[in-house]
Design an enzyme around this catalytic site. Structure first.
Site, PDB file in Angstrom:
ATOM      1  N   ASN A 117       0.901  -1.230   0.047  1.00 28.95           N
ATOM      2  CA  ASN A 117      -0.017   0.094   0.010  1.00 28.95           C
ATOM      3  C   ASN A 117       1.014   1.405   0.076  1.00 28.95           C
ATOM      4  O   ASN A 117       1.723   1.477   1.197  1.00 28.95           O
ATOM      5  CB  ASN A 117      -0.849   0.076   1.187  1.00 28.95           C
ATOM      6  CG  ASN A 117      -1.803   1.190   1.363  1.00 28.95           C
ATOM      7  OD1 ASN A 117      -1.829   1.996   0.505  1.00 28.95           O
ATOM      8  ND2 ASN A 117      -3.097   1.017   2.259  1.00 28.95           N
ATOM      9  N   ARG A 152      -2.641  -1.733  -3.681  1.00 29.96           N
ATOM     10  CA  ARG A 152      -3.882  -0.865  -3.245  1.00 29.96           C
ATOM     11  C   ARG A 152      -3.846  -0.024  -4.557  1.00 29.96           C
ATOM     12  O   ARG A 152      -2.954   0.513  -4.332  1.00 29.96           O
ATOM     13  CB  ARG A 152      -3.966  -0.397  -1.816  1.00 29.96           C
ATOM     14  CG  ARG A 152      -5.157   0.365  -1.551  1.00 29.96           C
ATOM     15  CD  ARG A 152      -5.148   1.125  -0.492  1.00 29.96           C
ATOM     16  NE  ARG A 152      -6.561   1.457  -0.197  1.00 29.96           N
ATOM     17  CZ  ARG A 152      -6.766   2.128   1.132  1.00 29.96           C
ATOM     18  NH1 ARG A 152      -5.964   1.991   1.884  1.00 29.96           N
ATOM     19  NH2 ARG A 152      -8.065   2.681   1.132  1.00 29.96           N
ATOM     20  N   HIS A 182     -13.009   3.536  -0.405  1.00 31.80           N
ATOM     21  CA  HIS A 182     -12.803   2.781   0.743  1.00 31.80           C
ATOM     22  C   HIS A 182     -13.510   1.189   0.610  1.00 31.80           C
ATOM     23  O   HIS A 182     -13.823   0.663   1.482  1.00 31.80           O
ATOM     24  CB  HIS A 182     -13.224   3.285   2.174  1.00 31.80           C
ATOM     25  CG  HIS A 182     -12.770   4.380   2.727  1.00 31.80           C
ATOM     26  ND1 HIS A 182     -13.299   5.420   3.106  1.00 31.80           N
ATOM     27  CD2 HIS A 182     -11.592   4.592   2.546  1.00 31.80           C
ATOM     28  CE1 HIS A 182     -12.308   6.355   3.466  1.00 31.80           C
ATOM     29  NE2 HIS A 182     -11.026   5.904   3.221  1.00 31.80           N
ATOM     30  N   ARG A 217      -9.186  16.854   4.947  1.00 33.49           N
ATOM     31  CA  ARG A 217      -9.731  16.889   3.732  1.00 33.49           C
ATOM     32  C   ARG A 217     -11.111  17.801   4.167  1.00 33.49           C
ATOM     33  O   ARG A 217     -11.841  17.184   5.285  1.00 33.49           O
ATOM     34  CB  ARG A 217     -10.065  15.738   3.005  1.00 33.49           C
ATOM     35  CG  ARG A 217      -8.916  15.330   2.268  1.00 33.49           C
ATOM     36  CD  ARG A 217      -8.978  13.984   1.350  1.00 33.49           C
ATOM     37  NE  ARG A 217      -8.273  12.883   2.281  1.00 33.49           N
ATOM     38  CZ  ARG A 217      -8.455  11.654   1.884  1.00 33.49           C
ATOM     39  NH1 ARG A 217      -9.586  11.143   1.563  1.00 33.49           N
ATOM     40  NH2 ARG A 217      -7.781  10.680   2.793  1.00 33.49           N
ATOM     41  N   GLU A 239      -7.834  -4.010   5.260  1.00 36.78           N
ATOM     42  CA  GLU A 239      -7.885  -4.011   3.630  1.00 36.78           C
ATOM     43  C   GLU A 239      -6.893  -4.840   2.928  1.00 36.78           C
ATOM     44  O   GLU A 239      -6.909  -5.342   2.086  1.00 36.78           O
ATOM     45  CB  GLU A 239      -7.756  -2.544   3.503  1.00 36.78           C
ATOM     46  CG  GLU A 239      -8.931  -1.620   3.590  1.00 36.78           C
ATOM     47  CD  GLU A 239      -8.587  -0.133   4.209  1.00 36.78           C
ATOM     48  OE1 GLU A 239      -7.697  -0.111   5.155  1.00 36.78           O
ATOM     49  OE2 GLU A 239      -8.855   0.752   3.408  1.00 36.78           O
TER      50      GLU A 239
END
Ligand code: ADP
Length: 396
Positions: free
Chosen positions: A9, A91, A179, A240, A378
């Site tokens: 990742n 990812r 996600h 964000r 993940e």
């Protein structure tokens, strides 16, 4: 011969990695770690499957992704003499309209994925840098891209649309959702935690990490989500802004004379919890602070989560369960407590003691909506997809 799956990742300042035993269908984790501080003081840390340290050393100053990856590969070769890596799963945040499932990467696929860089400027280039570097270092090693958007590819038509003319939708300006690897993992884990009947019902999953979004699941499928075209939409996040009147973007350029790069920096890096608090994007620091701006940031964060829960409950036409996951969702008990308090209108009855213990179920037995804490994974999802893509290829 072992045939392990390496999961990578690659982010802006770190490369996280995990090694899974591909000879066992359960893909047990052999070890994991990260290279952190890219561009500055770069360190490599890793632990084995029991969490025992395997390495913790400085790699050098100012290394970029490519240099760090080369050192990681060299370190891996030294250590894992007896093991063979069968494939690497990456990812990749954006699969666009074309990639609806994990895919083996070749030069043509990589070129297509690079065209999506403007849709995820802070993530996609780093994700792809990892693939490109590894392809140069180990050209024969199969690489598989696993997308954050893929789980949402069956969003109902209205969930995908902005109210723009059709030609913009056809040009790819649509709601994709992100996600997805986390939501897919949760959707697969739900039946054993909440029971089959509830898992098949109307569920909102709150993935609250540095990035944050909510996903509405029905029958285990994503039917709506708060992130849209980019990972800026929806909830406020660490840095964000989340949903914003698009008129603000125009105004910032016209009235403040801000350039495109300055607006990008403001919305991606200087907003959210950091921007509102003026202190930090780290929820631990905000929870520990007495400053009014820290309290305001937390209040706005939970207010917006409740508002989006309301919106998704309307989409689902009711709610059976709410699931918290990711860094804040799994560990920030006061945030879960506040969200549950605000969701009392849904019939949520909160179990404070269970919440403090991060128990799987944090609602009382008589709660109309059950509330759960389920750790996401993940990386495991990426390992599984990579294993599957590899075996499909081998089988044909
Ligand atoms: P990423 O999106 O980078 O994978 P994580 O899922 O690890 O991020 O979540 C990071 C967030 O989780 C940060 O805001 C961090 O402050 C928060 N967090 C981690 N541990 C705790 C904790 N014990 N209490 C409160 N917040 C926490």
């Amino acid at each position: 011969m072992n045939s392990d799956i390496l999961v990578l990742n690659s982010g802006s300042s770190s490369i996280k990695f995990g090694l899974y035993d591909g000879d066992d269908e359960g893909l047990p984790l052999l070890g994991h770690g990260q290279i952190e501080g890219l561009g500055a003081a770069v360190r490599l840390r890793a632990v084995d499957h029991n969490g025992a340290p395997v390495v913790d050393k400085a790699l050098g100053e100012g290394l970029d992704h490519g240099q760090a990856m080369a050192l990681l590969v060299a370190w891996g070769r030294e250590r894992e003499m007896a093991r063979e890596i069968a494939a690497v799963g990456h990812r990749v945040v954006h699969g666009g309209t074309r990639f609806k499932a994990a895919v083996r990467v070749d030069t043509a696929v990589l070129a297509e994925l690079e065209q999506l860089n403007p849709l995820a400027p802070l993530h996609q280039p780093h994700n792809l840098a990892g693939i490109r570097t590894l392809a140069e270092l180990e050209p024969a090693l199969p690489q598989v891209a696993c997308f954050d958007t893929a789980f949402h590819h069956k969003l109902p038509p209205l969930s995908q649309r902005f109210a723009l003319p059709r030609e913009y939708f056809d040009a790819g300006i649509r709601r994709y959702g992100f996600h997805g690897l986390s939501y897919e993992y949760i959707a697969e884990t739900l039946p054993e935690v909440v029971g089959r009947a509830v898992a098949a019902g109307r569920i909102i999953v709150a993935h609250l990490g540095n990035g944050a979004s909510l996903c509405a699941l029905r029958g285990g499928q994503s039917i709506d989500t708060t992130m849209g075209f980019t990972a800026l939409d929806g909830l406020p996040m660490g840095t964000r802004c989340g949903s914003l009147d698009p008129g603000v973007v125009l105004y910032l350029q016209d009235a403040f004379g801000m350039s495109r790069a300055e607006v990008t920096d403001l919305l991606y890096h200087r907003s959210g919890l950091l921007g509102v608090s003026g202190i930090s994007n780290d929820m631990r620091k905000l929870l520990a602070s007495d400053l009014p701006s820290a309290r305001e940031a937390i209040a706005l964060y939970t207010y917006r989560i409740n508002r989006e829960i309301g919106a998704l409950t309307a989409t689902l036409n009711g709610l059976d369960a709410l699931v918290f996951t990711a860094g804040i969702g799994e560990r920030a008990a006061p945030i879960r407590a506040r969200v549950c308090e605000l969701a009392a209108w849904l019939g949520v009855r909160f179990d404070a003691a269970a919440n403090e213990q991060h128990a799987p179920r944090i609602s009382t037995k008589d709660s109309a909506v059950s509330v759960w804490v389920i750790p996401t994974n993940e990386e495991r999802m990426i390992a599984r997809h990579t294993h599957n893509v590899l075996n499909e290829r081998t089988a044909t």
